[in-house]
Design a protein around this motif. Sequence first.
Motif, mmCIF file in Angstrom:
data_model
loop_
_atom_site.group_PDB
_atom_site.id
_atom_site.type_symbol
_atom_site.label_atom_id
_atom_site.label_comp_id
_atom_site.label_asym_id
_atom_site.label_seq_id
_atom_site.Cartn_x
_atom_site.Cartn_y
_atom_site.Cartn_z
ATOM 1 N N LEU A 119 0.825 -1.214 0.000
ATOM 2 C CA LEU A 119 0.000 0.000 0.000
ATOM 3 C C LEU A 119 0.852 1.254 0.000
ATOM 4 N N MET A 125 -1.104 7.902 -2.323
ATOM 5 C CA MET A 125 -1.005 9.366 -2.183
ATOM 6 C C MET A 125 -2.230 10.014 -2.829
ATOM 7 N N TYR A 126 -2.619 9.502 -4.009
ATOM 8 C CA TYR A 126 -3.789 10.094 -4.666
ATOM 9 C C TYR A 126 -5.057 9.787 -3.906
ATOM 10 N N GLU A 127 -5.039 8.667 -3.219
ATOM 11 C CA GLU A 127 -6.265 8.312 -2.478
ATOM 12 C C GLU A 127 -6.411 9.248 -1.285
ATOM 13 N N PHE A 144 10.486 9.798 -7.544
ATOM 14 C CA PHE A 144 9.494 10.253 -6.560
ATOM 15 C C PHE A 144 9.064 9.060 -5.708
ATOM 16 N N LEU A 145 8.889 9.294 -4.388
ATOM 17 C CA LEU A 145 8.382 8.278 -3.450
ATOM 18 C C LEU A 145 9.315 7.075 -3.346
ATOM 19 N N TYR A 187 2.213 5.502 -4.764
ATOM 20 C CA TYR A 187 1.709 6.621 -5.567
ATOM 21 C C TYR A 187 0.178 6.611 -5.593
ATOM 22 N N ASP A 188 -0.394 5.381 -5.703
ATOM 23 C CA ASP A 188 -1.861 5.239 -5.632
ATOM 24 C C ASP A 188 -2.390 5.800 -4.329
ATOM 25 N N ASP A 234 4.363 1.437 -0.250
ATOM 26 C CA ASP A 234 5.669 1.511 -0.912
ATOM 27 C C ASP A 234 5.580 1.101 -2.383
ATOM 28 N N TYR A 235 5.201 -0.171 -2.644
ATOM 29 C CA TYR A 235 5.183 -0.587 -4.054
ATOM 30 C C TYR A 235 4.185 0.274 -4.823
ATOM 31 N N ARG A 236 2.964 0.423 -4.253
ATOM 32 C CA ARG A 236 1.954 1.238 -4.959
ATOM 33 C C ARG A 236 1.663 2.504 -4.149
#
Lengths: 275, 496, 134, 81
Positions: free
Chosen positions: A59, A68-70, A221-222, A65-66, A61-63
């Motif tokens: 949640l 952050m948008y959530e 990024f991230l 970026y998702d 690290d790998y994804r």
Amino acid sequence: MKIIGLIIALSTGVLLISATGDFPGWADPASPASTHLSPHFIEKTMEETSVPNIVTAVLADYRGYDTMYETAVIFTAGLACFILLRIFVREEPEDRLYRHVLTGVTVRVKEGAKLPPSDDFERIDATWTPPDLIIKTICRFLIPFIQLFALYVIAHGHHSPGGGFQGGVILGASIILLAISQDLRTSVRRMREKLDAVLCAVGVIIYAGTGALCLLLGLNFLDYSALASVLHCDPVTARSHGILIVEIGVGIAVMCTMIWIYNNVSSTGKYDEGL
Amino acid sequence: MSQQYPALLVIVPLLSALVISAAGWINKRLCFPIAVAALGAAAYSCIGLLLRVLEEGAIVYRFGGWDPPMGIAYYVDHLNGLVLVVVSVVAFLNLIASKKSIELELPDKTAPFYALYVLQVTGLLGIVATGDAFNLYVLLEITALSGYAMLAMGKDRAQLSTLNYLYMGTIGACFYLLGVGYLYIVTGSLNMVDIANILPPLYESKAVLGAFIICLVGVWIKMAFFPLHAWLPNAYTHGPSAASSLIAPLVTKVMIYVMIRLILTVFTPEFAFNVLAVSKPIVWLAVAAIFMGAILALAERNLKKMLTYIIVAEVGYMVGGAWLGNRAGMTGAILHIVNDALMTLCVFLVVGNIAYKLKGYAFDDLKGLVRKMPFTMGALVIGGLSIIGVPPTCGFFSKWYLISGAIQAGQYAFMVALLFSSLVNVVLFFRVIEICYYEPFSNAHGHDHHPEPMAEAPLTMLVPLFIVAVGLILVGLYTGDIVNNVIEFAIPKSIV
Amino acid sequence: MGDLIQIVVAKYNYWIYITLMMIGLYAMIVKNNLVKKIVGMNIFQTAIILFYVSTGAKRGATIPILEHGHGEHGAGAHMIHAVDYINPLPHVLMLTAIVVAVATLGVALALAIRVYNRYDTLEEDEILAQIREK
Amino acid sequence: MIWQLDLAILTLVVIAGIAAITVKDLLGAAILFGAYSFMMCLLWSIMGAVDVSFTEASVGAGVSTVFFVAAVFRTTRRTKD
């Protein structure tokens, strides 16, 4: 209108059910979903991020970026409820209800006039509810422990189910419980609207800011392994700490948004009398 | 820093939206400058990114440093490089043009409006740049939520029409999510390129067919394609002029980009055009969309609502063009995304200026407007000519590609629909221009013949409008360069 | 006959999830009350989340949390086989989808309150009648 | 993963869903929707998705029901259909 709705629902249902024909059986270990990406996540999480809870690792690290948008979606919802409902200047002054603490006599003051502040008169909501001592004291007693549990949920997201969202919502729920058991004015006195709105933005800024910090430190990024130089530890534990910082940011953002949405929805923007 | 353009173009607006919302509570005057700086930086990095793509070809940006199928990656090739530039430039110009109208219509809530504006642009830029199917759903939601909030700030019926927009938009987003779920259960991956590599052996399976239909219907609902367009006219008409002049040019065009991305990258044209014999009925639907959009626009007495129906017809152009199945049609569709965004922005800015100076934009309010607002009317003429498709302006060239594609593909009904819609646009715009130019200004106290004072919109609203009007002509003249350098490489060789 | 039952047993879950989605979709289209439409919308979204989570389920696998003694770190852990653990990816996606559903619910309720403040009713036909009068 | 339990809760979830839509009172619909969400969270914990069920319990069932009830108090409980 009912017939059209029925036809649309049935036709999409038939299309969807006919499309399930080629699905792998329910919960069989050899399905493509369980053999393509997830083996990498299950086997490599410990080596790459040293976080036992694989869901939190994927949640944040790998994804990440998702997620952050959530968090940005939650922030947008809070902002939307604020801009839609909040009323700053009110047209007609409403009359106010006061109750004499000792005798329980209620006083109605017309046209927005106010009683001089004195501690033997307490203001009550227009939708008047009888003074229920049990609920008030129990809730006042319970709320600190709810918040303690919520902090545990956020901090312990690495090892057990939990994390930023669940902890943030429970923190928000504790303040909402205060608003429901007492009245909205006490909870707004505890959590000012200005502080709440700014903390909302700060929570998401912590998340995006950590990502931007990794960007400034040279990696993508991230990419939390860039924090190794700042946190003085090896890249793997840097990822684990990065996930923790991000979860704290999410917790703050979700807490304040839930309070913000509740305050606006329950008082339709007037911020005086809640549920 | 140029390696980080794909991240910068989305992170700078997101961070600045948060700073704007926080600054709104501390010092309101800071909000507009931050918003302009953020969208300026985003536009700069988009243009820089497009130039890099033109030199180096497709760029992959790994978020969190993970390789694509594991983590989320951005694939920026010619197609979304071009659309990124259009989205960021249109949003930047519109922000400058609508500063005064925001302060007029939402006096005490300008800071949250700017924050929502920049969040909407962040979502749109993210949708165009992303290479991950689920990430696109989350960005869809950001765009949708900030869109609902901005559109609902309008007067009288805005809240009800936005609530209907919310219902339809959520159904569309959920259909798209369900389609991605069907793809995930069959392929096991979420990355667009990864799915495209796994799909070929599965072309015959019903699940992939179901996923394709559900994804397509979901995207059609979001772009207001003909049978599913009921929410668009009311939502865009009753919104504040700043919100509708941002959302009208961009959201439908970005959703058409998503459809083209689904066809070209995820499901590969080989599946979309050859395996499924579905392009003919879709082109027929597009013909119906163009006819209904044109006819419903004729019936309107309100300038802004008429323009929303023209958008429904334009969506029919692009969907039909994309589904013709040949290179000319696809080129026309992609070029029309660029042109239509500029045309719709120009015309909605004109409506914004009119709404700023007059009380309404129904036809009887517009009488004799040319003496009061000559420059705005000039821009309306240029915008109208471009929507009709008169050569120097860009509208003509994309329609030219669409018509030649229709002839090559043998879809003569689509060609007839294009010509019919152009004629109807001629009627629509010259009816408006005739009211503005020739009918005397309806002043209440009798008819004194001294020339009315020229009450033109303020300069900050006129300069962006002037830039867009000139841009319409420039893009038209440089169509050859755009097509040969950018769109040629955007369409895979397999489409001939 | 035997394989029909096999198919049914293997797929009945998906069919129930899809009926739940269609209930939500039906309610959103047909219900006259605005808040009832919001309930239908939420049922539709939760049903899709249910569909996603079931794609991750694995027979005979435990929850996706690795036993982790505080002592050994990273490489020292014993071999982890992907078969024993449930697929974590749909869970991550669905954390996002749940929060998106709540965000949409918040905005929808705010809009419904604004509509009620203006038209004094939540019934769509009564609202349209009021609009037609104006 | 006992399939009888799974089937039982699935039918309960479908019944709660239909009831939440057909009940004639909005407050009832809000409470039934809360019940629907809690049973959904129970279903996910059976399927092993512990994080998702925790989130659904706190975010989906807990706070959504509070927002619903607050909104119903601020509008009306009356529904025609």
